[in-house]
Design a protein around this motif. Structure first.
Motif, PDB file in Angstrom:
ATOM      1  N   ARG A  11       0.869  -0.913  -0.239  1.00 38.85           N
ATOM      2  CA  ARG A  11      -0.025  -0.347  -0.154  1.00 38.85           C
ATOM      3  C   ARG A  11       1.157   1.413   0.018  1.00 38.85           C
ATOM      4  O   ARG A  11       0.744   2.299  -0.770  1.00 38.85           O
ATOM      5  CB  ARG A  11      -1.082   0.200   0.997  1.00 38.85           C
ATOM      6  N   ALA A  12       1.880   1.107   0.833  1.00 42.59           N
ATOM      7  CA  ALA A  12       2.817   2.622   1.284  1.00 42.59           C
ATOM      8  C   ALA A  12       3.531   2.331  -0.553  1.00 42.59           C
ATOM      9  O   ALA A  12       4.089   3.638  -0.745  1.00 42.59           O
ATOM     10  CB  ALA A  12       3.573   2.098   2.278  1.00 42.59           C
ATOM     11  N   ALA A  13       3.851   1.519  -0.962  1.00 43.09           N
ATOM     12  CA  ALA A  13       4.904   1.473  -2.285  1.00 43.09           C
ATOM     13  C   ALA A  13       4.026   1.715  -3.134  1.00 43.09           C
ATOM     14  O   ALA A  13       4.503   3.326  -3.818  1.00 43.09           O
ATOM     15  CB  ALA A  13       5.510   0.271  -2.814  1.00 43.09           C
ATOM     16  N   MET A  14       2.884   1.581  -3.503  1.00 40.19           N
ATOM     17  CA  MET A  14       2.019   2.309  -4.591  1.00 40.19           C
ATOM     18  C   MET A  14       1.396   3.503  -4.559  1.00 40.19           C
ATOM     19  O   MET A  14       1.187   4.961  -5.156  1.00 40.19           O
ATOM     20  CB  MET A  14       0.891   1.834  -4.185  1.00 40.19           C
TER      21      MET A  14
ATOM     22  N   GLY B 106       2.341   6.985  -6.445  1.00 40.83           N
ATOM     23  CA  GLY B 106       0.792   7.641  -7.338  1.00 40.83           C
ATOM     24  C   GLY B 106      -0.050   6.104  -8.543  1.00 40.83           C
ATOM     25  O   GLY B 106      -0.411   6.519  -8.441  1.00 40.83           O
ATOM     26  N   TRP B 107       0.799   5.487  -7.810  1.00 39.60           N
ATOM     27  CA  TRP B 107       0.054   4.261  -8.225  1.00 39.60           C
ATOM     28  C   TRP B 107      -1.438   3.389  -7.827  1.00 39.60           C
ATOM     29  O   TRP B 107      -1.887   4.143  -6.168  1.00 39.60           O
ATOM     30  CB  TRP B 107       0.594   2.692  -8.563  1.00 39.60           C
TER      31      TRP B 107
ATOM     32  N   ALA C 120       3.786 -10.977  -9.490  1.00 37.04           N
ATOM     33  CA  ALA C 120       4.083 -10.509  -8.409  1.00 37.04           C
ATOM     34  C   ALA C 120       5.848 -10.085  -8.977  1.00 37.04           C
ATOM     35  O   ALA C 120       6.021  -9.022  -8.370  1.00 37.04           O
ATOM     36  CB  ALA C 120       4.580 -11.122  -7.575  1.00 37.04           C
ATOM     37  N   ILE C 121       6.566 -10.362  -9.174  1.00 36.10           N
ATOM     38  CA  ILE C 121       7.813  -9.794  -9.751  1.00 36.10           C
ATOM     39  C   ILE C 121       6.652  -8.855 -10.791  1.00 36.10           C
ATOM     40  O   ILE C 121       8.569  -7.721 -10.607  1.00 36.10           O
ATOM     41  CB  ILE C 121       8.675 -11.382 -10.719  1.00 36.10           C
ATOM     42  N   ARG C 122       6.264  -8.822 -11.831  1.00 34.94           N
ATOM     43  CA  ARG C 122       6.008  -7.871 -12.732  1.00 34.94           C
ATOM     44  C   ARG C 122       5.476  -6.425 -11.798  1.00 34.94           C
ATOM     45  O   ARG C 122       6.230  -5.236 -12.387  1.00 34.94           O
ATOM     46  CB  ARG C 122       4.402  -8.378 -13.955  1.00 34.94           C
ATOM     47  N   ALA C 123       4.833  -6.956 -11.145  1.00 34.33           N
ATOM     48  CA  ALA C 123       3.974  -5.864 -10.062  1.00 34.33           C
ATOM     49  C   ALA C 123       5.333  -4.813  -8.964  1.00 34.33           C
ATOM     50  O   ALA C 123       5.449  -3.998  -9.481  1.00 34.33           O
ATOM     51  CB  ALA C 123       2.869  -6.645  -8.921  1.00 34.33           C
ATOM     52  N   ALA C 124       6.072  -5.756  -8.557  1.00 36.59           N
ATOM     53  CA  ALA C 124       7.471  -5.784  -8.393  1.00 36.59           C
ATOM     54  C   ALA C 124       7.967  -4.375  -9.017  1.00 36.59           C
ATOM     55  O   ALA C 124       8.426  -3.283  -8.075  1.00 36.59           O
ATOM     56  CB  ALA C 124       8.199  -6.285  -6.807  1.00 36.59           C
TER      57      ALA C 124
ATOM     58  N   THR D 143       7.360  -2.490 -11.211  1.00 40.03           N
ATOM     59  CA  THR D 143       7.322  -1.895 -11.950  1.00 40.03           C
ATOM     60  C   THR D 143       6.379  -1.028 -10.482  1.00 40.03           C
ATOM     61  O   THR D 143       7.038   0.456 -10.912  1.00 40.03           O
ATOM     62  CB  THR D 143       5.134  -2.447 -11.863  1.00 40.03           C
ATOM     63  N   ILE D 144       6.794  -1.065  -9.135  1.00 39.57           N
ATOM     64  CA  ILE D 144       6.758   0.182  -8.115  1.00 39.57           C
ATOM     65  C   ILE D 144       7.495  -0.420  -7.825  1.00 39.57           C
ATOM     66  O   ILE D 144       7.913   0.399  -6.786  1.00 39.57           O
ATOM     67  CB  ILE D 144       5.290  -0.439  -6.946  1.00 39.57           C
ATOM     68  N   GLU D 145       8.910  -0.876  -8.015  1.00 38.39           N
ATOM     69  CA  GLU D 145      10.817  -0.451  -8.190  1.00 38.39           C
ATOM     70  C   GLU D 145      10.256  -1.013  -6.703  1.00 38.39           C
ATOM     71  O   GLU D 145      11.064   0.050  -5.460  1.00 38.39           O
ATOM     72  CB  GLU D 145      11.083   1.088  -8.132  1.00 38.39           C
TER      73      GLU D 145
END
Length: 247
Positions: A7-10, A14-15, A46-50, A52-54
């Protein structure tokens, strides 16, 4: 349980649920479940999402580290859990929701599913209506093997009463096209929850309740492997089980 780190990373990047979902090609509801319910996506997603949000994928979803270790042991082993109690019922629900051809359940009672997810019967009806064959085998409370299991677990007649309760929960499904309910009196070495080519196997430990015993998540890989072995054991028990009648 919420995934506060995700939640914090998004929020920092700004995601939104919708924008991240579009980027990694999933439904926005999936992202909502990751954030609000703490669900773990498939490893590739999960890898793609991680990325994406670095963020570090294993920091966002620690269970993936366990899954990676499991794959190194066997290509069929998706994940290994120390106790069934570690798995939220949503894991079982998600497994059945994904089924398109077959759902098999082999247990003594497993009333935890109905207790935690009252819509279980509705879900099974929905899957059957979509063409799934649903086979449910629960314990025969009159079986000497089940009565002995209660003694071994120091649970007395509790396991027998839970077998009867399981029948009560599933009985409304009798007569539903595509769904069959049977009782068995076998010595149960493992509880099996199968949905197509995936399976949760709850190993039984002498003297312990099933919730305190390990679970391995399997995905069919090669013919003749672990998955097929458990599938064949289900079929063997099913052949000896007795259909539950209406009324």
């Amino acid at each position: 349980m919420q995934n506060e780190r995700l939640r914090a990373a998004m929020a920092a990047g700004g995601w939104t649920h919708a924008s991240l979902a579009a980027k990694v090609d999933v439904d926005p509801k999936s992202v909502e479940r990751w954030v609000n319910l703490g669900r773990t996506p498939r490893r590739e997603t999960a890898i793609r999402a991680a990325e994406t949000i670095e963020e570090d994928v294993f920091a966002l979803w620690p269970k993936l580290r366990q899954a990676r270790a499991a794959r190194a042991v066997s290509p069929e082993l998706v994940a290994l859990y120390n106790q069934r109690a570690e798995l939220p019922v949503s894991v079982f629900v998600d497994l059945f929701t994904q089924a398109r051809k077959r759902i098999d359940v082999l247990v003594y009672a497993a009333v935890f599913m109905h207790e935690a997810y009252p819509r279980l019967n509705d879900l099974l009806r929905e899957r059957a209506a979509e063409g799934c064959t649903v086979r449910i085998a629960v314990g025969d409370a009159e079986s000497i093997n089940i009565q002995q299991r209660g003694q071994e677990e120091e649970f007395g007649h509790g396991i027998e009463s839970r077998c009867r309760l399981a029948i009560m929960h599933y009985r409304p499904l009798i007569g539903t096209p595509g769904i069959e309910l049977r009782t068995h009196g076998t010595t149960l070495y493992n509880s099996i929850y199968r949905a197509d080519d995936q399976m949760l196997v709850n190993a039984h430990v002498w003297g312990a309740n099933a919730y305190a015993a390990p679970v391995w998540h399997l995905r069919h890989h090669d013919d003749g492997g672990m998955f097929d072995g458990y599938a064949e054991s289900f079929n063997a028990v099913w052949a000896t089980a007795k259909p539950v009648q209406e009324g």
